[in-house]
Design a protein around this motif. Structure first.
Motif, PDB file in Angstrom:
ATOM      1  N   ARG A  45       0.806  -1.221   0.000  1.00  0.00           N
ATOM      2  CA  ARG A  45       0.000   0.000   0.000  1.00  0.00           C
ATOM      3  C   ARG A  45       0.838   1.269   0.000  1.00  0.00           C
ATOM      4  NH1 ARG A  45      -5.551  -0.007   0.398  1.00  0.00           N
ATOM      5  NH2 ARG A  45      -6.202  -1.854  -0.738  1.00  0.00           N
ATOM      6  N   GLN A  46       1.875   1.362   0.801  1.00  0.00           N
ATOM      7  CA  GLN A  46       2.705   2.573   0.857  1.00  0.00           C
ATOM      8  C   GLN A  46       4.173   2.193   0.753  1.00  0.00           C
ATOM      9  OE1 GLN A  46       0.448   2.258   3.639  1.00  0.00           O
ATOM     10  NE2 GLN A  46      -1.154   3.464   2.657  1.00  0.00           N
ATOM     11  N   ALA A  67       8.191   4.253   1.042  1.00  0.00           N
ATOM     12  CA  ALA A  67       8.972   5.459   1.303  1.00  0.00           C
ATOM     13  C   ALA A  67      10.443   5.074   1.238  1.00  0.00           C
ATOM     14  CB  ALA A  67       8.613   6.061   2.664  1.00  0.00           C
ATOM     15  N   THR A  84       4.751  -0.890   3.458  1.00  0.00           N
ATOM     16  CA  THR A  84       3.633  -1.303   4.299  1.00  0.00           C
ATOM     17  C   THR A  84       2.698  -2.192   3.481  1.00  0.00           C
ATOM     18  OG1 THR A  84       2.212   0.587   3.747  1.00  0.00           O
ATOM     19  CG2 THR A  84       3.743   0.854   5.573  1.00  0.00           C
ATOM     20  N   ARG A 142      -1.252  -3.929   3.086  1.00  0.00           N
ATOM     21  CA  ARG A 142      -2.664  -3.660   3.386  1.00  0.00           C
ATOM     22  C   ARG A 142      -3.114  -4.486   4.597  1.00  0.00           C
ATOM     23  NH1 ARG A 142      -7.378  -6.331   1.762  1.00  0.00           N
ATOM     24  NH2 ARG A 142      -9.251  -5.030   1.795  1.00  0.00           N
ATOM     25  N   THR A 162      -1.845   3.361   7.419  1.00  0.00           N
ATOM     26  CA  THR A 162      -2.595   3.883   6.271  1.00  0.00           C
ATOM     27  C   THR A 162      -1.888   5.014   5.537  1.00  0.00           C
ATOM     28  OG1 THR A 162      -3.808   5.369   7.760  1.00  0.00           O
ATOM     29  CG2 THR A 162      -4.804   3.222   7.296  1.00  0.00           C
ATOM     30  N   SER A 163      -0.851   5.613   6.117  1.00  0.00           N
ATOM     31  CA  SER A 163      -0.116   6.690   5.435  1.00  0.00           C
ATOM     32  C   SER A 163       1.325   6.673   5.924  1.00  0.00           C
ATOM     33  CB  SER A 163      -0.765   8.056   5.693  1.00  0.00           C
ATOM     34  OG  SER A 163      -0.876   8.308   7.077  1.00  0.00           O
ATOM     35  N   LEU A 164       2.213   7.197   5.067  1.00  0.00           N
ATOM     36  CA  LEU A 164       3.646   7.097   5.328  1.00  0.00           C
ATOM     37  C   LEU A 164       4.351   8.284   4.698  1.00  0.00           C
ATOM     38  CD1 LEU A 164       5.190   4.782   6.783  1.00  0.00           C
ATOM     39  CD2 LEU A 164       5.850   3.954   4.524  1.00  0.00           C
ATOM     40  N   THR A 181      -5.099   9.720   6.310  1.00  0.00           N
ATOM     41  CA  THR A 181      -5.057   9.419   4.876  1.00  0.00           C
ATOM     42  C   THR A 181      -3.803   9.940   4.179  1.00  0.00           C
ATOM     43  OG1 THR A 181      -6.380  11.401   4.457  1.00  0.00           O
ATOM     44  CG2 THR A 181      -7.561   9.304   4.698  1.00  0.00           C
ATOM     45  N   PHE A 182      -3.186  11.033   4.702  1.00  0.00           N
ATOM     46  CA  PHE A 182      -1.995  11.545   4.015  1.00  0.00           C
ATOM     47  C   PHE A 182      -1.200  12.440   4.949  1.00  0.00           C
ATOM     48  CE2 PHE A 182      -5.186  14.808   3.270  1.00  0.00           C
ATOM     49  CZ  PHE A 182      -4.489  15.978   3.486  1.00  0.00           C
TER      50      PHE A 182
END
Length: 445
Positions: free
Chosen positions: A264-265, A267, A276, A278, A320-322, A374-375
């Motif tokens: 999902r994410q 970095a 990451t 899900r 859920t966000s990174l 979310t972000f």
């Protein structure tokens, strides 16, 4: 009995008797007989011919214009187009839906004109082309012919790959350069020669075939030696790009043992790649070059300890966000919790530093969202110091987006903001025109 066998759709008794009587009298068909009435004046042969002439004269004519000129209804025009002429509108032009015999013969005549003596490009025709090519190389490139220092490249058309042609090339020791299937971007004729011919001739009308041949020869003469040299350089560059793309596509590593899991994410920092999965609370670190698995960071214990089992309930802790910013890893969870972890890059003398998470110094914000984070977005802050101080320590603010605002120490707050701004030691909440600035000691400033 008919109703029992065929259902309610069967004929009633009176119609069965009527049809039985007609068949007994010698009738052998079930179509309706011609009945007396007003004859059609719109779909006659004369009207159909007139409609066809108008369409052939102007392919962009509208149905309404034809109906007005011929004094017939629009419905009759549609009937003539579809049922009688077999035409339909495509891109504002009437074209045949199914070619009739005359149209097919016309297409064949044009194709025959484009070839010498009506020959088609089959294996026999292409074999003669190869013979002419070898003779031309022998006469015009004697050095290449003597040393056999030339290669033949053509696409995978059936005539090119036929057994007859391949046998001829093999007997004459002609070196072949294979063409990968479905790869027109690697064929010089497709990416160089054909566009050179089509671009200048686009939008021009030619009355005869000789005019097309003359215009094509003129455009071919405009292609100079440097253009061909550039084409071959571009050809080699396309090979290298293909190799790089395929190697990049094949290069990968397994981020999770379950095949159905989804990344999902991601970095990156230096030689580290954080990933990451899900519906997973674990952050995984991999080496960007060797794909080695270096570190796992599970945020579930930290979030569960802060929220408690009562507030957490049956919901799963998931990332859920990174975002990586200024050597810190910012993580948002599906429970609305924001986590900030410093990254330790280890020995600065090594060629590639690895950004390990220092969970001993992890910080969890008591200010979060009602739902998933979310972000994250990093924006530069305002620095009122000197120019030297600005370059040395530029302040930054971090924006996190999510639904609602929650102070996890007291529960859902009365302020339902949609966005927060996180700094190193301050929190700015803005909602409904009310601004509140908190310091590190959690007091209003």
């Amino acid at each position: 009995m008919l109703t029992v066998a065929y259902g309610e759709a069967t004929l009633d008794r009176s119609n069965v008797y009527r049809w039985y009587k007609m068949f007994s009298e010698g009738r052998e068909y079930v179509n309706d007989e011609e009945r007396a009435g007003r004859p059609s004046t719109s779909t006659t042969d004369e009207k159909i011919n007139e409609v066809e002439k108008m369409i052939l004269a102007n392919r962009r004519i509208t149905v309404r214009e034809i109906a007005e000129d011929l004094n017939i209804s629009i419905g009759s025009c549609h009937s003539i187009f579809i049922n009688d002429l077999g035409m339909r509108r495509v891109a504002a032009i009437f074209v045949p839906k199914l070619l009739n015999c005359d149209q097919k013969q016309h297409r064949m005549n044009i194709a025959n004109e484009m070839l010498d003596s009506g020959r088609t490009v089959n294996k026999e025709y292409y074999l003669q082309v190869m013979r002419n090519l070898r003779e031309a190389i022998r006469q015009k490139r004697p050095d290449l012919w003597k040393n056999k220092n030339w290669l033949l490249h053509h696409d995978n058309a059936p005539a090119h790959t036929s057994l007859l042609v391949r046998d001829f090339l093999a007997k004459n020791n002609t070196l072949m350069m294979p063409q990968p299937p479905y790869s027109p971007e690697l064929a010089p004729c497709d990416f160089f020669l054909f566009p050179k011919l089509k671009r200048p001739m686009k939008g021009r009308c030619y009355a005869t075939l000789d005019e097309i041949k003359t215009a094509s020869k003129e455009e071919l003469k405009k292609i100079f030696k440097n253009d061909f040299l550039k084409c071959f350089e571009d050809w080699k560059n396309r090979w290298h790009k293909t190799i790089d793309i395929i190697e990049l596509a094949n290069a990968g590593f397994e981020a999770h043992p379950r095949e159905e899991s989804q990344v999902r994410q991601m970095a990156t920092l230096d030689a580290g790649v954080w990933v990451t999965i899900r519906l997973d609370s674990t952050l995984r670190l991999y080496h960007a070059l060797s794909y080695q698995h270096l570190q796992d960071v599970d945020v579930d214990p930290y979030v569960s300890k802060m929220l408690g089992t009562g507030r957490l309930g049956f919901s799963l802790v998931r990332i859920t966000s990174l975002l990586i910013h200024r050597n810190r890893m910012w993580m948002g969870t599906g429970n609305g919790v924001v986590i900030s972890v410093p990254l330790m890059t280890g020995d600065s003398n090594t060629a590639a530093n690895i950004p390990y998470c220092s969970m001993a110094s992890a910080q969890l914000s008591f200010h979060g969202h009602k739902d998933a984070v979310t972000f994250f977005v990093a924006v530069p802050g305002e620095n009122t110091g000197s120019s030297a101080d600005k370059q040395k320590d530029q302040p930054w603010l971090l924006l996190s987006g999510g639904e609602g605002y929650v102070d996890f120490r007291i529960g859902d707050g009365t302020i339902g903001g949609e966005m927060r701004i996180l700094g190193r030691d301050v929190l700015l909440m803005e909602n409904r025109g009310v601004k509140r600035l908190r310091g590190a000691n959690n007091k209003d400033v």
